[in-house]
Design a protein around this motif. Structure first.
Motif, mmCIF file in Angstrom:
data_model
loop_
_atom_site.group_PDB
_atom_site.id
_atom_site.type_symbol
_atom_site.label_atom_id
_atom_site.label_comp_id
_atom_site.label_asym_id
_atom_site.label_seq_id
_atom_site.Cartn_x
_atom_site.Cartn_y
_atom_site.Cartn_z
ATOM 1 N N ASP A 1 34.811 9.428 -59.200
ATOM 2 C CA ASP A 1 35.198 10.811 -58.985
ATOM 3 C C ASP A 1 34.800 11.616 -60.223
ATOM 4 O O ASP A 1 35.124 11.223 -61.344
ATOM 5 N N PRO A 2 34.108 12.744 -60.093
ATOM 6 C CA PRO A 2 33.716 13.546 -61.266
ATOM 7 C C PRO A 2 34.891 13.869 -62.197
ATOM 8 O O PRO A 2 34.737 13.933 -63.402
ATOM 9 N N GLU A 3 36.050 14.022 -61.590
ATOM 10 C CA GLU A 3 37.191 14.418 -62.425
ATOM 11 C C GLU A 3 37.736 13.282 -63.280
ATOM 12 O O GLU A 3 38.549 13.499 -64.162
ATOM 13 N N MET A 4 37.287 12.052 -62.969
ATOM 14 C CA MET A 4 37.775 10.910 -63.736
ATOM 15 C C MET A 4 36.887 10.629 -64.959
ATOM 16 O O MET A 4 37.200 9.746 -65.758
ATOM 17 N N LEU A 5 35.804 11.347 -65.072
ATOM 18 C CA LEU A 5 34.882 11.051 -66.183
ATOM 19 C C LEU A 5 35.429 11.573 -67.516
ATOM 20 O O LEU A 5 36.138 12.573 -67.550
ATOM 21 N N PRO A 6 35.052 10.907 -68.610
ATOM 22 C CA PRO A 6 35.414 11.453 -69.924
ATOM 23 C C PRO A 6 34.661 12.759 -70.178
ATOM 24 O O PRO A 6 33.653 13.035 -69.507
ATOM 25 N N ALA A 7 35.134 13.516 -71.165
ATOM 26 C CA ALA A 7 34.552 14.832 -71.444
ATOM 27 C C ALA A 7 33.074 14.751 -71.803
ATOM 28 O O ALA A 7 32.326 15.700 -71.575
ATOM 29 N N GLN A 8 32.655 13.608 -72.345
ATOM 30 C CA GLN A 8 31.263 13.460 -72.783
ATOM 31 C C GLN A 8 30.310 13.165 -71.628
ATOM 32 O O GLN A 8 29.123 12.972 -71.829
ATOM 33 N N GLU A 9 30.866 13.078 -70.399
ATOM 34 C CA GLU A 9 30.000 12.813 -69.240
ATOM 35 C C GLU A 9 30.289 13.835 -68.160
ATOM 36 O O GLU A 9 31.370 14.415 -68.110
ATOM 37 N N VAL A 10 29.304 14.028 -67.320
ATOM 38 C CA VAL A 10 29.524 14.995 -66.244
ATOM 39 C C VAL A 10 28.707 14.572 -65.029
ATOM 40 O O VAL A 10 27.685 13.882 -65.149
ATOM 41 N N LEU A 11 29.168 14.981 -63.860
ATOM 42 C CA LEU A 11 28.380 14.813 -62.618
ATOM 43 C C LEU A 11 28.118 16.203 -62.069
ATOM 44 O O LEU A 11 29.042 17.012 -61.930
ATOM 45 N N LEU A 12 26.850 16.466 -61.800
ATOM 46 C CA LEU A 12 26.480 17.754 -61.208
ATOM 47 C C LEU A 12 25.759 17.488 -59.893
ATOM 48 O O LEU A 12 25.247 16.378 -59.657
ATOM 49 N N ASP A 13 25.713 18.527 -59.055
ATOM 50 C CA ASP A 13 24.974 18.394 -57.789
ATOM 51 C C ASP A 13 23.497 18.567 -58.096
ATOM 52 O O ASP A 13 23.035 19.664 -58.421
ATOM 53 N N ILE B 1 37.661 26.182 -79.495
ATOM 54 C CA ILE B 1 36.574 25.432 -80.132
ATOM 55 C C ILE B 1 36.358 26.063 -81.505
ATOM 56 O O ILE B 1 36.101 27.259 -81.602
ATOM 57 N N PRO B 2 36.481 25.292 -82.585
ATOM 58 C CA PRO B 2 36.326 25.881 -83.917
ATOM 59 C C PRO B 2 34.962 26.561 -84.076
ATOM 60 O O PRO B 2 33.945 26.059 -83.564
ATOM 61 N N ILE C 1 27.224 22.788 -80.233
ATOM 62 C CA ILE C 1 27.513 22.255 -78.902
ATOM 63 C C ILE C 1 26.263 22.385 -78.022
ATOM 64 O O ILE C 1 25.731 23.484 -77.860
ATOM 65 N N PRO C 2 25.767 21.275 -77.472
ATOM 66 C CA PRO C 2 24.559 21.343 -76.626
ATOM 67 C C PRO C 2 24.892 22.038 -75.306
ATOM 68 O O PRO C 2 25.944 21.786 -74.711
ATOM 69 N N VAL D 1 28.395 22.974 -70.446
ATOM 70 C CA VAL D 1 28.692 23.103 -71.875
ATOM 71 C C VAL D 1 29.098 21.690 -72.284
ATOM 72 O O VAL D 1 30.222 21.252 -72.026
ATOM 73 N N ALA D 2 28.131 20.966 -72.868
ATOM 74 C CA ALA D 2 28.290 19.520 -72.979
ATOM 75 C C ALA D 2 29.542 19.131 -73.756
ATOM 76 O O ALA D 2 29.811 19.645 -74.833
ATOM 77 N N GLY D 3 30.298 18.245 -73.121
ATOM 78 C CA GLY D 3 31.531 17.771 -73.749
ATOM 79 C C GLY D 3 32.710 18.681 -73.488
ATOM 80 O O GLY D 3 33.833 18.367 -73.873
ATOM 81 N N VAL D 4 32.457 19.817 -72.800
ATOM 82 C CA VAL D 4 33.553 20.763 -72.597
ATOM 83 C C VAL D 4 33.792 21.058 -71.113
ATOM 84 O O VAL D 4 34.861 20.785 -70.587
ATOM 85 N N ARG D 5 32.807 21.592 -70.437
ATOM 86 C CA ARG D 5 33.047 22.013 -69.057
ATOM 87 C C ARG D 5 31.713 22.222 -68.322
ATOM 88 O O ARG D 5 30.809 22.828 -68.886
ATOM 89 N N PRO D 6 31.596 21.759 -67.073
ATOM 90 C CA PRO D 6 30.404 22.092 -66.281
ATOM 91 C C PRO D 6 30.578 23.483 -65.664
ATOM 92 O O PRO D 6 31.684 24.030 -65.663
ATOM 93 N N ALA D 7 29.503 24.022 -65.114
ATOM 94 C CA ALA D 7 29.579 25.334 -64.453
ATOM 95 C C ALA D 7 30.025 25.144 -63.008
ATOM 96 O O ALA D 7 29.701 24.138 -62.354
ATOM 97 N N GLU D 8 30.727 26.127 -62.518
ATOM 98 C CA GLU D 8 31.213 26.112 -61.128
ATOM 99 C C GLU D 8 30.048 25.959 -60.148
ATOM 100 O O GLU D 8 30.113 25.190 -59.183
ATOM 101 N N LYS D 9 28.970 26.679 -60.480
ATOM 102 C CA LYS D 9 27.827 26.777 -59.560
ATOM 103 C C LYS D 9 27.202 25.423 -59.220
ATOM 104 O O LYS D 9 26.676 25.251 -58.118
ATOM 105 N N PHE D 10 27.236 24.480 -60.177
ATOM 106 C CA PHE D 10 26.535 23.217 -59.959
ATOM 107 C C PHE D 10 27.494 22.061 -59.695
ATOM 108 O O PHE D 10 27.131 20.892 -59.807
ATOM 109 N N LYS D 11 28.739 22.414 -59.324
ATOM 110 C CA LYS D 11 29.730 21.364 -59.178
ATOM 111 C C LYS D 11 29.458 20.485 -57.940
ATOM 112 O O LYS D 11 28.779 20.911 -56.988
ATOM 113 N N VAL D 12 29.946 19.296 -58.007
ATOM 114 C CA VAL D 12 29.819 18.346 -56.901
ATOM 115 C C VAL D 12 30.854 18.714 -55.848
ATOM 116 O O VAL D 12 32.034 18.899 -56.161
#
Lengths: 467, 467
Positions: free
Chosen positions: A369-381, A421-422, A429-430, A441-452
């Motif tokens: 599940d995308p929501e179970m991933l750590p912040a350093q990983e993401v799943l996008l469509d 974020i300091p 931040i990549p 926004v790597a390690g922080v949040r994916p965009a709504e537009k590309f969500k699974v």
């Protein structure tokens, strides 16, 4: 007390020499260093030490300089003490390196002393500075406002290496000693010129000040002695703070916890900041009062983020409850924009940021599940990402529609602030982009537009790894 | 920044005044204090304070002094600020009390300020000292070698009572403010005389020093600011030591554990000793470097007992691992010799020693084994004591045959040394004598001659009690 007894007591009081030491004696040919050589020669058996004479011809005064060297050589031969004479074109060195004559001479001298000491195995280097030199140093530092560190003058024993056995003697007593013992010496003619401030202090100012306190030199010697101990104590206390959890070394710089810092006594706050600055520029001193006051005032004012510039390219920024000390060049260093094309699948190194982006394409069911991933990983469509993927850092005006906000777009800057974020980290931040839009926004949040979502078939799995 | 803005910032930065405060403004009639009065008058509503003017006519300059008073009175009336004018014959006071004019004027002024403040309920006293005054103070203290405590200059806020709102302003800016705002003031003609060292520093020395650093006054202001915080930190650390178990208050003086003292950083060793000295003489400052160095050198040298004299009648003695600070008069005070006859049975007060000796006669079987008694009690064979009993302190040449040494007699001094009785305590140990012989070194050991043995029938039970 005789001059020799005073030197012996000074050596013992400050543990200057141990039996068995080889001591390099720096001899210019002037009365102070010639007396130093003779006194140490007389004490060498009692102290159990061996001497080695060192003379540097700075080439400032042509024939005069050569005659100085000859006197030192003759004396060393007469006493049967081994010696090293060096000649170095200091005036040329100063021009080449944009140094003042005094600064350049000092650099060359200390470099040579260091090299020769290690060649001959000298454990100590004896210098001819005396009480009047100390008083001049203290006065010069007082006038330029150097605080305790300057008011304490030079040290009788520095770095367990440089010793000043004449430390407590007056110039006149040394000259008298030379006279009584028929010690030849040469007077450096430039000492009589008042073009250097230091000579002016000696020749013009001290006589004026002695009208206010005839015992001025001794008074300043005592002042320096007391302040030396107080400075040492303060430095030690600041040093303890610097090795406490309040200070950490991050991102090639230093980070301080502001709540802990401001709870310290003001004296330690200043010293800790000076210490960090010194560590970063690689030398002590040189950080003025005004710079620190700006930071202290800003710290008192409140919680906002701000930045301040210290000399030698050190950049101080506040971000939430942290204070960052960074080198200007590093804090301004940014990863090239839109430069790094992400290999899909594959790994892409981002050298400017010290990270690697790993990309895989998976099919639904092959991953969590995308929501179970750590912040350093993401799943996008993957199918929504219809363009090449790049990594860059933020640009002025970046906007972003964070996941979970129903597509609402915010300024990336505001998003960073909301996420606490300091300031310093925002630059590194990549941002994964597609067709110019921020997808993650790597390690922080994916965009709504590309969500699974339920319709997603191919999923792009991105991981941010440290290099 | 305008003069008024600077004053406002200074007041806020140092928390000088709280809303609701009544502030006594000390006005001499000179430009500084006249400007101070006008500036505070302009700020009084904003700060929520009430003003009260105070002027002291020192009677140094006859008609001139009276004219100063008139100007202050006129100004206070014009502004509608209540005022108190005092006249005091300071020259006569100085003659009577052997004070210099400056010292005497200062004493009288601060005494009157203190009295009037409490009469009118002033929470603060505003003084007109400014940046140039501070620089003069720092230079004067530098020249006389007063260490950090002097180099930090005067305080913007002292004892939560005296405030110096013009603290950061230059003299020339204050005079300019007076000119622009048409504020009348009078120049004290004695300010232009260089008979006082202080005037000489202002008029002659500072211009010379400004040749070395044109921004000298500001430089010294910053130096003082940094050193103030460092001095405060050091004082606090020394204060912590003084309330630690290492320091105790005994016999109207102070006792330090030498092992703990010498384990401290040198800076604290000096400050702790200065602090104890200050407490004993009732005022800060005035203890020179040389005095402390003598003690520090003696401490380093070894374990022997010694004594040293500090100014103002303070006597320092070392005895084993303790360092005693006592008032000279007290350390020489001895209980009268052979004066106190012990009432048997009964209690005898020994006023000079602050103890009571209680005596009872018991018969064998009525008491414990003599060896089971605490050190403060003893049992002697009453029948062996064939004479009146007295209490005194030791005399030169006293000898004693301690219990357990088969009647061997030793010098009392040697016995004290063997028992490690500190030097200072030896003077105050009561000795119980009978026919001139020591029967009990109270609290330490009875004499062999009077010990209880199988033949003893009547036992004398002595107890040493604190008064």
């Amino acid at each position: 007390m005789s001059v020799v007894q005073d030197v012996l007591l000074t050596i013992k009081k400050y543990n200057m020499i141990e039996s068995g030491n080889r001591v390099l004696v720096a001899v210019s040919g002037g009365p102070d260093s010639m007396a130093l050589l003779h006194i140490l020669f007389g004490l060498k058996d009692q102290l159990g030490i061996q001497l080695h004479v060192f003379h540097l011809n700075h080439c400032f005064r042509g024939t005069e300089s050569m005659q100085d060297a000859c006197l030192v050589e003759d004396t060393a031969q007469l006493l049967g003490v081994p010696y090293t004479l060096e000649k170095f074109d200091v005036p040329a060195y100063c021009v080449q390196n944009h140094k003042s004559n005094q600064e350049g001479a000092r650099e060359v001298r200390y470099n040579l002393i260091s090299r020769i000491s290690s060649q001959i195995g000298a454990a100590r280097v004896a210098l001819g500075h005396h009480a009047d030199d100390q008083a001049e140093t203290v006065i010069a530092n007082f006038l330029r406002g150097s605080g305790l560190t300057g008011l304490k003058g030079f040290l009788p024993l520095r770095e367990e290496f440089y010793i000043r056995p004449l430390f407590r003697l007056r110039r006149k007593d040394i000259e008298e000693y030379c006279k009584v013992n028929k010690i030849s010496y040469r007077i450096d003619s430039s000492n009589k010129k008042t073009v250097y401030k230091r000579n002016q202090i000696r020749l013009e100012l001290i006589p004026v000040l002695e009208d206010y306190n005839p015992a001025l030199v001794n008074t300043l010697l005592k002042t320096a002695e007391v302040l030396r101990a107080e400075d040492e104590f303060l430095e030690n206390e600041a040093g303890k703070v610097c090795t406490s959890p309040m200070v950490s070394n991050e991102c090639n710089g230093w980070v301080l916890d502001i709540d802990l810092l401001t709870a310290l006594p003001l004296a330690l706050q200043r010293r800790v900041m000076r210490k960090l600055w010194s560590r970063m520029v690689g030398e002590p001193g040189g950080l003025g009062f005004g710079h620190l006051e700006v930071i202290l005032d800003l710290l008192q004012e409140g919680k906002g983020s701000w930045e301040s510039h210290l000399p030698r390219g050190i950049h101080v920024t506040r971000s939430y409850n942290q204070l960052y000390f960074k080198k200007e060049s590093e804090s301004n260093e940014r990863a090239p924009v839109d430069r790094y094309h992400i290999n899909v699948p594959g790994e892409t190194q981002i050298p400017g940021l010290g990270v690697v982006v790993r990309a895989n394409v998976l099919f639904r069911g092959e991953t969590l599940d995308p929501e179970m991933l750590p912040a350093q990983e993401v799943l996008l469509d993957y199918d929504k990402l219809n363009g090449k993927l790049f990594v860059r850092t933020r640009l002025h005006g970046d906007r972003f529609s964070p996941l979970g906000m129903n597509g609402a777009e915010v300024k990336l800057k505001k998003f960073f602030i909301d996420q606490k974020i300091p300031w310093e980290k925002r630059e590194s931040i990549p941002l994964v982009t597609c067709n110019g839009e921020i997808a993650w926004v790597a390690g922080v949040r994916p965009a709504e537009k590309f969500k699974v979502d339920e319709a997603s078939e191919r999923l792009l799995h991105l991981s941010l790894l440290k290099q």
